[in-house]
Design an enzyme around this catalytic site. Structure first.
Site, short mmCIF file in Angstrom:
data_model
loop_
_atom_site.label_atom_id
_atom_site.label_comp_id
_atom_site.label_asym_id
_atom_site.label_seq_id
_atom_site.Cartn_x
_atom_site.Cartn_y
_atom_site.Cartn_z
CG ASP A 283 -8.76 -2.37 12.26
OD1 ASP A 283 -7.86 -2.81 11.98
OD2 ASP A 283 -9.36 -1.43 11.66
CD GLU B 271 -8.77 0.80 7.76
OE1 GLU B 271 -8.67 -0.03 8.23
OE2 GLU B 271 -8.16 1.66 7.77
CG ASP C 51 0.00 -0.56 2.45
OD1 ASP C 51 0.99 -0.36 2.70
OD2 ASP C 51 -1.05 -1.22 3.30
CG HIS D 181 -6.31 -3.01 8.83
ND1 HIS D 181 -6.41 -2.01 9.68
CD2 HIS D 181 -5.03 -2.87 8.35
CE1 HIS D 181 -5.40 -1.13 9.99
NE2 HIS D 181 -4.41 -1.67 8.99
#
Length: 276
Positions: A141, A148, A72, A143
């Site tokens: 979380d 996400e 990314d 991801h």
């Protein structure tokens, strides 16, 4: 699926680096046969990168015939900004090894047409013959890359809006100022990573413990995108003791009981010196 549990962050980083080293060397890369490696950023892989640099400087490992694709990049952050993932990769890894800069692929978050940039990235991966080993990390979380919670589990490389949890987690890299943290990023999709022939996910620290629990002990769920890799035929989760705090005792015991098998993947550590 394999779960490799080491005592601490340094040992987990070393195990991951040894595994990458052995996979590259066993592949026997050459001018007409490149090993293709997917790479993450963030704090978790830093120890692994340091060990890989050490193996390279010792003459045990070369990246001359390796192509890399990063997961990314932030949108709108100048390429030379100290917190861009271009800067991160060059400062923490690429400038210390012998990789050809033309073979190190990172998404351009300042491209005029962001979707075209994402489509071109997917095409480059395909032209390289797909990814042999995709290394990833996860957020608290769950991801992977910037996929996400709620991301499609068959998603491809695309533009994503970052969740507030991610922005808060990344604020430490921007002097704690939320207004400086990019709110969008280009990211490979869950499907992009799933297409790799092998996936290794690094998970360390107590703050990632609930995410590891969701990744391996519960079902596949797009709210915890890392859980998708339960369905990949060759996934290795590499973690430290702290990351196992939310796992059932019997889960930890089961996988620790397999460490003598897992350690054969990294011992002996292969070397490119004289074909060792």
């Amino acid at each position: 699926m394999r779960l490799v549990i080491l005592d601490n962050y340094d040992l987990a980083s070393e195990w991951a680096a040894k595994y990458i080293c052995n996979r590259i060397i066993q592949f026997k890369p050459g001018q007409d046969r490149y090993f293709t490696l997917g790479l993450p950023t963030g704090s978790t892989p830093l120890g692994c990168y340091k060990k890989l640099i050490e193996y390279h400087k010792n003459g045990d490992l070369s990246f001359k015939y390796v192509k890399t694709f990063n997961m990314d990049e932030y949108v709108g952050l100048p390429r030379n900004h100290p917190e861009s993932y271009h800067s991160y990769m060059w400062n923490n890894f690429f400038k210390h090894i012998d990789i050809d800069p033309n073979n190190a692929h990172i998404l351009d978050g300042n491209a005029a047409d962001l979707q075209a940039e994402c489509d071109a990235f997917e095409k480059k991966i395909k032209e390289a013959g797909g990814i042999d080993l995709f290394v990833g990390g996860i957020g608290p979380d769950g991801h992977i890359a910037f996929n996400e919670p709620g991301s499609s589990l068959v998603s491809r490389t695309r533009l994503k809006t970052l969740a507030m949890d991610t922005i808060l987690a990344n604020a430490k890299y921007f002097d704690g100022d939320l207004s400086k943290v990019p709110t969008m990023a280009l990211t490979v999709g869950v499907g992009t990573v799933m297409d790799a022939r092998e996936v290794m996910i690094l998970i360390t620290g107590a703050h990632k413990a609930f995410a590891l629990y969701k990744a391996i002990e519960e079902g596949v769920n797009h709210m915890w995108t890392v859980s998708a890799f339960q369905q990949h035929p060759r996934t290795i989760f590499v973690c430290d003791e702290d990351a196992t705090l939310e796992l059932r005792v019997k889960t930890v015991k089961y996988f620790k009981g397999l460490m003598h098998v897992h350690n054969k993947l990294v011992d002996p550590l292969y070397s490119m010196k004289e074909g060792k």
